[in-house]
Structures are given as structure tokens and as C-alpha cells.
Design a protein around this motif. Structure first.
Motif, mmCIF file in Angstrom:
data_model
loop_
_atom_site.group_PDB
_atom_site.id
_atom_site.type_symbol
_atom_site.label_atom_id
_atom_site.label_comp_id
_atom_site.label_asym_id
_atom_site.label_seq_id
_atom_site.Cartn_x
_atom_site.Cartn_y
_atom_site.Cartn_z
ATOM 1 N N GLY A 40 36.815 103.024 38.299
ATOM 2 C CA GLY A 40 38.180 102.788 38.751
ATOM 3 C C GLY A 40 38.323 101.529 39.585
ATOM 4 O O GLY A 40 39.335 100.841 39.503
ATOM 5 N N LEU A 41 37.320 101.218 40.388
ATOM 6 C CA LEU A 41 37.397 100.033 41.232
ATOM 7 C C LEU A 41 37.033 98.756 40.479
ATOM 8 O O LEU A 41 37.593 97.705 40.725
ATOM 9 C CB LEU A 41 36.494 100.200 42.450
ATOM 10 C CG LEU A 41 36.929 101.294 43.424
ATOM 11 C CD1 LEU A 41 35.883 101.458 44.528
ATOM 12 C CD2 LEU A 41 38.286 100.998 44.014
ATOM 13 N N LEU A 42 36.076 98.853 39.547
ATOM 14 C CA LEU A 42 35.639 97.664 38.811
ATOM 15 C C LEU A 42 36.523 97.344 37.612
ATOM 16 O O LEU A 42 36.744 96.176 37.307
ATOM 17 C CB LEU A 42 34.191 97.830 38.364
ATOM 18 C CG LEU A 42 33.171 97.957 39.499
ATOM 19 C CD1 LEU A 42 31.789 98.234 38.942
ATOM 20 C CD2 LEU A 42 33.180 96.711 40.361
ATOM 21 N N CYS A 43 37.004 98.377 36.933
ATOM 22 C CA CYS A 43 37.864 98.159 35.769
ATOM 23 C C CYS A 43 38.892 99.284 35.680
ATOM 24 O O CYS A 43 38.721 100.235 34.902
ATOM 25 C CB CYS A 43 37.025 98.084 34.507
ATOM 26 S SG CYS A 43 37.987 97.483 33.100
ATOM 27 N N PRO A 44 39.950 99.193 36.472
ATOM 28 C CA PRO A 44 40.936 100.272 36.508
ATOM 29 C C PRO A 44 41.639 100.515 35.167
ATOM 30 O O PRO A 44 42.069 101.632 34.902
ATOM 31 C CB PRO A 44 41.927 99.837 37.581
ATOM 32 C CG PRO A 44 41.653 98.421 37.851
ATOM 33 C CD PRO A 44 40.261 98.126 37.396
ATOM 34 N N ALA A 45 41.714 99.509 34.310
ATOM 35 C CA ALA A 45 42.367 99.700 33.013
ATOM 36 C C ALA A 45 41.607 100.725 32.167
ATOM 37 O O ALA A 45 42.216 101.548 31.479
ATOM 38 C CB ALA A 45 42.470 98.371 32.273
#
Length: 114
Positions: free
Chosen positions: A41-46
């Protein structure tokens, strides 16, 4: 002649006084309860937004549409019986979007296991 119609009063429940049938399975800042999900979620929320949408039963692109995660949070909260209102959903997603996204991910994961 027509008879007067009498009706029973209908009890209304405002969003602020809903019974608390349910609650979130984790707090907004409980990232340590599922570190891999929070890292995604923090590195790639998409990616997490697509996962949450799909796991909840919606189209995976809903997470990429502006306002889509707010709508999904509202629907999720209502279907799980979690008290709150739409304004709180919108403010949560605007001010703490990544933390809320991680919490929604933990919620759909926890509820799909039961």
C-alpha cells in the motif's frame, strides 16, 4: 365516503445513531498487523487499490477512478454494519488515504477468511 388512512410511524435511524453491528477488524494505523499488505500500500497504492476492489467484488479499476476508493469505503462500511457517515469516509480517504487503503485491504482479507 372514504375512510381516513392511519399509518404507524416508521422508526428512522440516522447515520450517526446506527447500531454498531460491526466494527473495523483493525485500526487505521495498525500497519504492523499485516506488514506485507501495508508495504504494498505504501510503495504502490494502485496495486493495493485494485486488489481491494477486486477482492470486495467490484471491478479492479474502481481503485484507479477518482473517488472510487471513497465510494468503496462507504459501501464496505455499510455492508459490514460499521457506523459512520459519508463525510467521514471522504475525509478519511483525503487526509489518511494510504492508511485507510491499507485498513480496507486488511478488512477484505480478514472477512474473506471467515
Amino acid at each position: 365516503m372514504s375512510q381516513p388512512v392511519t399509518c404507524q410511524p416508521v422508526a428512522t435511524v440516522s447515520p450517526l445513531t446506527q447500531s454498531s453491528e460491526g466494527s473495523w477488524s483493525s485500526g487505521r494505523y495498525d500497519c504492523c498487523s499485516d506488514c506485507p499488505m501495508c508495504c504494498v500500500g505504501l510503495l504502490c497504492p494502485a496495486i493495493l487499490a485494485c486488489y481491494v476492489s477486486r477482492k470486495y467484488g467490484e471491478h479492479c479499476c474502481l481503485g484507479l477512478v477518482p473517488g472510487g476508493m471513497t465510494a468503496l469505503r462507504t459501501h464496505m462500511r455499510l455492508s459490514y454494519g460499521i457506523p459512520g457517515n459519508v463525510l467521514r469516509d471522504a475525509m478519511s480517504m483525503c487526509l489518511c488515504g494510504l492508511c485507510e487503503l491499507c485498513r480496507m485491504g486488511r478488512e477484505v482479507h480478514a472477512r474473506s477468511l471467515t
